[in-house]
Motif scaffolding. Sequence first.
Motif, PDB file in Angstrom:
ATOM      1  N   ARG A 169      49.530  56.436  44.963  1.00  0.00           N
ATOM      2  CA  ARG A 169      48.180  56.441  44.428  1.00  0.00           C
ATOM      3  C   ARG A 169      47.965  55.082  43.768  1.00  0.00           C
ATOM      4  O   ARG A 169      48.736  54.700  42.901  1.00  0.00           O
ATOM      5  CB  ARG A 169      48.030  57.560  43.409  1.00  0.00           C
ATOM      6  N   ARG A 170      46.906  54.366  44.191  1.00  0.00           N
ATOM      7  CA  ARG A 170      46.678  53.017  43.683  1.00  0.00           C
ATOM      8  C   ARG A 170      45.494  53.000  42.735  1.00  0.00           C
ATOM      9  O   ARG A 170      44.471  53.598  43.002  1.00  0.00           O
ATOM     10  CB  ARG A 170      46.388  52.056  44.838  1.00  0.00           C
ATOM     11  N   GLY A 171      45.644  52.253  41.641  1.00  0.00           N
ATOM     12  CA  GLY A 171      44.535  51.974  40.733  1.00  0.00           C
ATOM     13  C   GLY A 171      44.048  50.569  41.059  1.00  0.00           C
ATOM     14  O   GLY A 171      44.730  49.593  40.768  1.00  0.00           O
ATOM     15  N   LYS A 172      42.897  50.462  41.691  1.00  0.00           N
ATOM     16  CA  LYS A 172      42.418  49.188  42.225  1.00  0.00           C
ATOM     17  C   LYS A 172      42.377  48.081  41.181  1.00  0.00           C
ATOM     18  O   LYS A 172      42.895  46.993  41.396  1.00  0.00           O
ATOM     19  CB  LYS A 172      41.027  49.390  42.842  1.00  0.00           C
ATOM     20  N   GLU A 173      41.754  48.345  40.032  1.00  0.00           N
ATOM     21  CA  GLU A 173      41.588  47.305  39.012  1.00  0.00           C
ATOM     22  C   GLU A 173      42.930  46.855  38.439  1.00  0.00           C
ATOM     23  O   GLU A 173      43.178  45.671  38.275  1.00  0.00           O
ATOM     24  CB  GLU A 173      40.658  47.792  37.901  1.00  0.00           C
ATOM     25  N   LYS A 174      43.804  47.802  38.131  1.00  0.00           N
ATOM     26  CA  LYS A 174      45.113  47.450  37.575  1.00  0.00           C
ATOM     27  C   LYS A 174      45.959  46.683  38.586  1.00  0.00           C
ATOM     28  O   LYS A 174      46.643  45.729  38.238  1.00  0.00           O
ATOM     29  CB  LYS A 174      45.866  48.703  37.120  1.00  0.00           C
ATOM     30  N   LEU A 175      45.909  47.122  39.837  1.00  0.00           N
ATOM     31  CA  LEU A 175      46.685  46.444  40.876  1.00  0.00           C
ATOM     32  C   LEU A 175      46.181  45.022  41.087  1.00  0.00           C
ATOM     33  O   LEU A 175      46.970  44.078  41.196  1.00  0.00           O
ATOM     34  CB  LEU A 175      46.635  47.236  42.181  1.00  0.00           C
ATOM     35  N   LEU A 176      44.855  44.839  41.110  1.00  0.00           N
ATOM     36  CA  LEU A 176      44.288  43.498  41.254  1.00  0.00           C
ATOM     37  C   LEU A 176      44.709  42.600  40.097  1.00  0.00           C
ATOM     38  O   LEU A 176      45.095  41.445  40.296  1.00  0.00           O
ATOM     39  CB  LEU A 176      42.766  43.555  41.347  1.00  0.00           C
ATOM     40  N   ALA A 177      44.645  43.111  38.883  1.00  0.00           N
ATOM     41  CA  ALA A 177      45.038  42.331  37.710  1.00  0.00           C
ATOM     42  C   ALA A 177      46.514  41.941  37.803  1.00  0.00           C
ATOM     43  O   ALA A 177      46.885  40.797  37.520  1.00  0.00           O
ATOM     44  CB  ALA A 177      44.773  43.130  36.439  1.00  0.00           C
ATOM     45  N   TRP A 178      47.355  42.861  38.203  1.00  0.00           N
ATOM     46  CA  TRP A 178      48.792  42.607  38.331  1.00  0.00           C
ATOM     47  C   TRP A 178      49.054  41.512  39.361  1.00  0.00           C
ATOM     48  O   TRP A 178      49.845  40.607  39.133  1.00  0.00           O
ATOM     49  CB  TRP A 178      49.503  43.908  38.713  1.00  0.00           C
ATOM     50  N   LEU A 179      48.385  41.609  40.509  1.00  0.00           N
ATOM     51  CA  LEU A 179      48.557  40.603  41.559  1.00  0.00           C
ATOM     52  C   LEU A 179      48.083  39.227  41.090  1.00  0.00           C
ATOM     53  O   LEU A 179      48.741  38.218  41.342  1.00  0.00           O
ATOM     54  CB  LEU A 179      47.806  41.019  42.823  1.00  0.00           C
ATOM     55  N   LYS A 180      46.952  39.170  40.406  1.00  0.00           N
ATOM     56  CA  LYS A 180      46.411  37.897  39.915  1.00  0.00           C
ATOM     57  C   LYS A 180      47.331  37.267  38.880  1.00  0.00           C
ATOM     58  O   LYS A 180      47.557  36.056  38.898  1.00  0.00           O
ATOM     59  CB  LYS A 180      45.015  38.097  39.337  1.00  0.00           C
ATOM     60  N   GLU A 181      47.861  38.075  37.972  1.00  0.00           N
ATOM     61  CA  GLU A 181      48.765  37.570  36.935  1.00  0.00           C
ATOM     62  C   GLU A 181      49.998  36.895  37.538  1.00  0.00           C
ATOM     63  O   GLU A 181      50.544  35.965  36.968  1.00  0.00           O
ATOM     64  CB  GLU A 181      49.224  38.704  36.024  1.00  0.00           C
ATOM     65  N   ARG A 182      50.416  37.369  38.672  1.00  0.00           N
ATOM     66  CA  ARG A 182      51.625  36.850  39.302  1.00  0.00           C
ATOM     67  C   ARG A 182      51.339  35.832  40.410  1.00  0.00           C
ATOM     68  O   ARG A 182      52.234  35.402  41.114  1.00  0.00           O
ATOM     69  CB  ARG A 182      52.440  38.013  39.853  1.00  0.00           C
ATOM     70  N   GLY A 183      50.061  35.485  40.574  1.00  0.00           N
ATOM     71  CA  GLY A 183      49.699  34.502  41.591  1.00  0.00           C
ATOM     72  C   GLY A 183      49.894  35.002  43.018  1.00  0.00           C
ATOM     73  O   GLY A 183      50.083  34.219  43.933  1.00  0.00           O
ATOM     74  N   MET A 184      49.833  36.290  43.208  1.00  0.00           N
ATOM     75  CA  MET A 184      50.056  36.891  44.526  1.00  0.00           C
ATOM     76  C   MET A 184      48.716  37.085  45.242  1.00  0.00           C
ATOM     77  O   MET A 184      48.387  38.168  45.712  1.00  0.00           O
ATOM     78  CB  MET A 184      50.817  38.209  44.377  1.00  0.00           C
ATOM     79  N   THR A 185      47.949  36.003  45.340  1.00  0.00           N
ATOM     80  CA  THR A 185      46.604  36.075  45.914  1.00  0.00           C
ATOM     81  C   THR A 185      46.608  36.320  47.415  1.00  0.00           C
ATOM     82  O   THR A 185      45.575  36.670  47.978  1.00  0.00           O
ATOM     83  CB  THR A 185      45.814  34.800  45.593  1.00  0.00           C
ATOM     84  N   ASP A 186      47.740  36.154  48.068  1.00  0.00           N
ATOM     85  CA  ASP A 186      47.822  36.459  49.502  1.00  0.00           C
ATOM     86  C   ASP A 186      47.607  37.941  49.772  1.00  0.00           C
ATOM     87  O   ASP A 186      47.306  38.340  50.891  1.00  0.00           O
ATOM     88  CB  ASP A 186      49.186  36.051  50.070  1.00  0.00           C
ATOM     89  N   PHE A 187      47.769  38.761  48.741  1.00  0.00           N
ATOM     90  CA  PHE A 187      47.617  40.204  48.892  1.00  0.00           C
ATOM     91  C   PHE A 187      46.276  40.702  48.376  1.00  0.00           C
ATOM     92  O   PHE A 187      46.077  41.892  48.177  1.00  0.00           O
ATOM     93  CB  PHE A 187      48.764  40.924  48.168  1.00  0.00           C
ATOM     94  N   ILE A 188      45.340  39.772  48.123  1.00  0.00           N
ATOM     95  CA  ILE A 188      44.009  40.134  47.638  1.00  0.00           C
ATOM     96  C   ILE A 188      42.985  39.756  48.701  1.00  0.00           C
ATOM     97  O   ILE A 188      42.924  38.612  49.133  1.00  0.00           O
ATOM     98  CB  ILE A 188      43.684  39.404  46.317  1.00  0.00           C
ATOM     99  N   GLU A 189      42.201  40.723  49.114  1.00  0.00           N
ATOM    100  CA  GLU A 189      41.156  40.493  50.104  1.00  0.00           C
ATOM    101  C   GLU A 189      39.888  40.041  49.383  1.00  0.00           C
ATOM    102  O   GLU A 189      39.446  40.662  48.431  1.00  0.00           O
ATOM    103  CB  GLU A 189      40.873  41.779  50.869  1.00  0.00           C
ATOM    104  N   VAL A 190      39.330  38.943  49.855  1.00  0.00           N
ATOM    105  CA  VAL A 190      38.091  38.436  49.281  1.00  0.00           C
ATOM    106  C   VAL A 190      36.983  38.681  50.301  1.00  0.00           C
ATOM    107  O   VAL A 190      37.063  38.229  51.436  1.00  0.00           O
ATOM    108  CB  VAL A 190      38.195  36.929  48.961  1.00  0.00           C
ATOM    109  N   THR A 191      35.953  39.402  49.885  1.00  0.00           N
ATOM    110  CA  THR A 191      34.846  39.728  50.773  1.00  0.00           C
ATOM    111  C   THR A 191      33.586  39.062  50.249  1.00  0.00           C
ATOM    112  O   THR A 191      33.218  39.246  49.097  1.00  0.00           O
ATOM    113  CB  THR A 191      34.631  41.254  50.827  1.00  0.00           C
ATOM    114  N   GLU A 192      32.947  38.272  51.098  1.00  0.00           N
ATOM    115  CA  GLU A 192      31.702  37.626  50.728  1.00  0.00           C
ATOM    116  C   GLU A 192      30.546  38.292  51.465  1.00  0.00           C
ATOM    117  O   GLU A 192      30.607  38.465  52.676  1.00  0.00           O
ATOM    118  CB  GLU A 192      31.735  36.146  51.088  1.00  0.00           C
TER     119      GLU A 192
END
Length: 98
Positions: free
Chosen positions: A32-55
Amino acid sequence: MKKLAKAQDGTAPGALVAGWKNSVSRSAAGVRRGKEKLLAWLKERGMTDFIEVTENPLWGELKKRVQVAGSYVVTADGEIVEGVEVVQRPPVFKVATD
């Protein structure tokens, strides 16, 4: 770790039926994923390859600042907005009855 309770006679659960063989297997754990917490965790660690950016264009906001001029959509200073096509709609015929 939870274990299955043994029956009162000390046998495994369900082993009380003659001729039946029981087995217990573990299924893969669900996640079960918490979107906001997971995004914050990834950003804190510089793991932006795992973040989808949608424009996406904010058409509702842009529409407030443009207008239709003939077959074009233009800004207040007359610049043609690319990627937007004016589509003429057929007239609507209405009949009102009392």
